[in-house]
Enzyme design. Sequence first.
Site, PDB file in Angstrom:
ATOM      1  N   THR A 145      66.998 -15.989  73.310  1.00 15.69           N
ATOM      2  CA  THR A 145      67.220 -16.945  72.214  1.00 15.69           C
ATOM      3  C   THR A 145      67.757 -16.229  70.975  1.00 15.69           C
ATOM      4  OG1 THR A 145      65.981 -18.130  70.504  1.00 15.69           O
ATOM      5  CG2 THR A 145      64.680 -16.847  72.020  1.00 15.69           C
ATOM      6  N   SER A 180      57.977 -16.189  65.753  1.00 12.78           N
ATOM      7  CA  SER A 180      56.897 -16.944  66.421  1.00 12.78           C
ATOM      8  C   SER A 180      56.481 -16.166  67.654  1.00 12.78           C
ATOM      9  CB  SER A 180      57.382 -18.333  66.849  1.00 12.78           C
ATOM     10  OG  SER A 180      58.095 -18.252  68.074  1.00 12.78           O
ATOM     11  N   TYR A 182      56.272 -17.301  70.638  1.00 10.57           N
ATOM     12  CA  TYR A 182      57.227 -17.609  71.720  1.00 10.57           C
ATOM     13  C   TYR A 182      58.450 -16.694  71.623  1.00 10.57           C
ATOM     14  CZ  TYR A 182      61.601 -19.680  73.278  1.00 10.57           C
ATOM     15  OH  TYR A 182      62.863 -19.836  73.788  1.00 10.57           O
ATOM     16  N   HIS A 183      59.044 -16.631  70.423  1.00  8.28           N
ATOM     17  CA  HIS A 183      60.237 -15.787  70.280  1.00  8.28           C
ATOM     18  C   HIS A 183      59.908 -14.325  70.579  1.00  8.28           C
ATOM     19  CE1 HIS A 183      61.676 -19.332  67.875  1.00  8.28           C
ATOM     20  NE2 HIS A 183      62.735 -19.079  68.609  1.00  8.28           N
ATOM     21  N   LYS A 186      60.280 -13.397  74.091  1.00  5.07           N
ATOM     22  CA  LYS A 186      61.678 -13.162  74.476  1.00  5.07           C
ATOM     23  C   LYS A 186      62.110 -11.744  74.070  1.00  5.07           C
ATOM     24  CE  LYS A 186      62.880 -17.366  75.949  1.00  5.07           C
ATOM     25  NZ  LYS A 186      63.329 -17.659  77.305  1.00  5.07           N
TER      26      LYS A 186
END
Length: 397
Positions: A145, A180, A182-183, A186
């Site tokens: 992302t 975050s 989530y990021h 990644k």
Amino acid sequence: MRALILGMDGYLGWSLACALSDRGHEIYGVDNGSRRRLVKESGGTSATKILMYEDRVGELRRLSKGGVYRETFDISHDFDCLSAIMKGFKPEVIYHLAQMPSAPFSMKDRKHCLWTHQNNLFSTLNVLYAMRDQSRTAHLIKIGTMGEFGQPNVPIPEGEVLVEIDGHRDMLPFPRAAGSWYHQTKVHDTHNIRMACKIWGLRCTDVMQGVVYGNKIKEMYEKPELNTRLDFDQYFGTVINRFIVQAVLDHPLTIYGRGTQVRSILPLQDSINCLGLIALSPPAPGMYRELNQFQEYKSISEMAHIVQEAYYELTGSEPKVLHYENPRQEKEEHFYKPMREILPTMGYAPSERIEQVVRGMIADVIENKLFLSKYKKAIIPTAHWSGDKRAIQELRN
Ligand SMILES: NC(=O)c1ccc[n+]([C@@H]2O[C@H](COP(=O)([O-])OP(=O)(O)OC[C@H]3O[C@@H](n4cnc5c(N)ncnc54)[C@H](O)[C@@H]3O)[C@@H](O)[C@H]2O)c1
């Protein structure tokens, strides 16, 4: 081409399956149904009517020009099943989309942070190990992302940059600065995949993708049985998709903070076109290649304005905009200039203008207005990313 699609029941995975199958490729999909479960638990639903996983795969098989196979299991746990599929199917391309994709969901509390890390990191590590043992020459196309980079005060390059320290120079990865949990998963994936390419000779394209909007690709026209999902709840709705459904439900468009924050965005059609093009230009064995995937970048307020105008044009009424305290920890005024030079060399050209896509989405979603009205509660953000337990307040000018 034989393509393994991990996360095939998802928003992008299903669209990719429809596109590849229409082009005559043989596809094998895996999904564990977690997206459907988590959206339901969040009080949301898809704003487009979608079939159950097994039924939509049946429809795709009926229309398909190549073979379509599917399994249901969790790739972060069931390594043996994943390995067996790679061994038997011998994929040439492995699209890895099977992750939990929501930043706000990962920021709810410690439990959600840990679960996101376990699901996302274990899934990628299992893919890498299964490839090492069963599918070493396949091309891994992994969806990362643009959010991995955060909001640096310099342009965001693609891949490594030249660094000079004390007279010594080297090409090094551009720093990550996720905002975050989530990021951050990644970011960890990026480092893990880079290492696997180096030590095991795997080849990978890591796609730093912007925020996707849209509800269909051309293979879905006039085929509602192939609809992909479209979420609008506070956790799984991405920004433009959320605004569209808010407008249709006569809810003000919810802007977090001033709305001057900028995001890279692209229509669903472009996302899928790019994933097809990338497969046609694989990197050499052992090469980790990174590229940025977006069509343009806009502020949140600009996106809201486009939805307001399109909605007014189609219905004669203009949705209001409501600013909320920003639950995120981010700069609202910032420099933003990502580069996107690799995809055009592979043949990418933007397919549709944002205004055109937004008008089409409104026309489709409006048909489900009555059914969607009972899901309005799922729209409002409730979790401060700071951990603050206060309710998120509306901002009055
Ligand atoms: N949609 C976007 O705007 C966007 C932007 C940038 C990156 N991405 C990334 O693209 C990928 C796909 O995104 P999406 O929007 O289609 O999300 P999605 O949630 O709709 O798709 C992911 C699919 O993978 C499945 N899944 C998750 N964990 C799994 C596991 N452990 N085992 C098996 N299946 C599992 C889910 O059930 C879901 O169907 C994600 O990795 C996401 O982070 C998406």
